[in-house]
Enzyme design. Structure first.
Site, PDB file in Angstrom:
ATOM      1  CE  LYS A 179      -3.892  -2.283   2.170  1.00  0.00           C
ATOM      2  NZ  LYS A 179      -4.495  -2.779   3.399  1.00  0.00           N
ATOM      3  CD  GLN A 228      -3.680  -4.385   6.631  1.00  0.00           C
ATOM      4  OE1 GLN A 228      -3.509  -3.445   5.856  1.00  0.00           O
ATOM      5  NE2 GLN A 228      -4.341  -5.479   6.281  1.00  0.00           N
ATOM      6  CG  ASP A 264     -10.191  -0.278   4.853  1.00  0.00           C
ATOM      7  OD1 ASP A 264     -10.027  -0.616   3.664  1.00  0.00           O
ATOM      8  OD2 ASP A 264      -9.524  -0.746   5.794  1.00  0.00           O
TER       9      ASP A 264
END
Ligand code: NDP
Length: 299
Positions: free
Chosen positions: A54, A98, A121
């Site tokens: 990422k 994460q 997200d």
């Protein structure tokens, strides 16, 4: 019949290139550089690989990448304090924590502490509600990636019969919402669905997000169906010390004989997820600055 292969790797590269182009224009025209903060708690090897990837792709798209690697013993309180700091940092347009988090930290509490406008997200409860009510939301990256592939394939999805296999909060449910928004007739199948093969057989579009290696076989499919395989499963290695083969939730060999088009694993949905994370970061930046959203990169 042999299915057309939907090349997610190539499409993801196009999405990243579009994002980079927009970022470059944002810098030149407005002096704005989008910033993405990624927070990793602990040393889970798979999470470390994702976070590295990422960070690299964020920088390649011309954005700022802020990586926060915290010890596995970090307290929930300290993590919440970091999220609060990032929420208030004007250089940060997107925040991604994460998952999974260590057991002593309440994931929901942390996700819902992120500013919904920076929740790239799309897991914050406000974004879930906005998506469900057809309003402007931050949309989870994997379903957004699937939607982009489908729109590219079909043009309009209106009136298509879609079956989503799997009802998780991160893939199945938001995927169904997005398909509904694009006027598909949507069925969600799950582990308690009766006659699942028959349910899947009526679909023009099949999304498999189950986490069971090669579960959906060719004889479940209507001829010509378009199959999007979200699954990432590693089979046990043939010999000790070797790496097991990566397969999806669809049995590619039999499905590709019946489907009209299908995503492979790897090289299908997987690469789209990070590309959509970058797209979401760009979208969040544009919204935060009252600028028009990038076309073709949102739901
Ligand atoms: P979850 O385990 O959270 O959800 C799986 C879903 O599949 C559940 O709703 C479950 O039903 C359903 N299910 C399980 N077994 C069956 C069965 N035998 N028949 C019908 N339905 C079944 O998984 P995720 O949604 O998080 O992930 C799904 C897959 O996608 C995984 O392989 C994961 O690795 C992959 N993935 C890939 C990503 C990418 O970037 N490409 C990103 C995220 C996930 P029930 O609710 O009834 O238990």
């Amino acid at each position: 019949m042999t299915a057309q292969i939907i090349d997610g790797k190539a499409f993801a590269a196009e999405v990243r290139a579009k994002v980079a182009e927009h970022v470059s224009a944002l810098k030149a025209d407005h002096g704005i550089t989008p910033g993405l903060a990624v927070v990793l708690v602990g040393e889970d090897p798979a999470s470390q690989v994702y976070v590295r990837s990422k960070g690299k792709q964020t920088v390649e798209a011309g954005m700022e990448s802020f990586e926060h690697k915290l010890d596995v013993s970090t307290s929930e309180e300290d993590l919440l304090a970091l999220v609060d700091k990032l929420n208030n940092d004007p250089a940060v347009n997107g925040i991604l924590v994460q998952l999974p988090l260590p057991d002593h930290i309440d994931e929901e509490k942390v996700i819902n502490a992120i500013d919904p406008a920076k929740d790239v997200d799309g897991f914050h409860i406000s974004n879930v509600g906005l998506l469900a009510t057809g309003q402007k939301a931050m949309v989870p990256c994997t379903p957004l990636g699937c939607l982009m592939l489908l729109r590219d394939h079909f043009g309009s999805l209106s009136g298509k019969e879609a079956v989503v296999v799997g009802r998780s909060n991160i893939v199945g449910k938001p995927m169904a919402q997005l398909l509904l928004r694009d006027s598909c007739t949507v069925t969600i199948a799950h582990s308690r669905t009766k006659d699942i093969e028959e349910v899947v057989k009526r679909a023009d579009i099949v999304i498999a997000a189950v986490g069971r290696p090669e579960m959906v076989t060719g004889d479940w499919l209507k001829k010509g169906a378009v199959v999007i395989d979200v699954g990432i499963n590693r089979l046990p290695p043939a010999e000790e010390g070797a790496k097991g083969k990566l397969v999806g939730d669809v049995d590619f060999a039999s499905a590709s004989q019946v489907a009209g088009a299908i995503t492979p694993v790897p090289g299908g949905v997987g690469p789209m997820t990070i590309a959509c994370l970058l797209a979401n970061t760009l979208t969040a930046t544009c919204r935060a600055n009252g600028l028009p959203e990038p076309e073709g990169l949102t739901a």
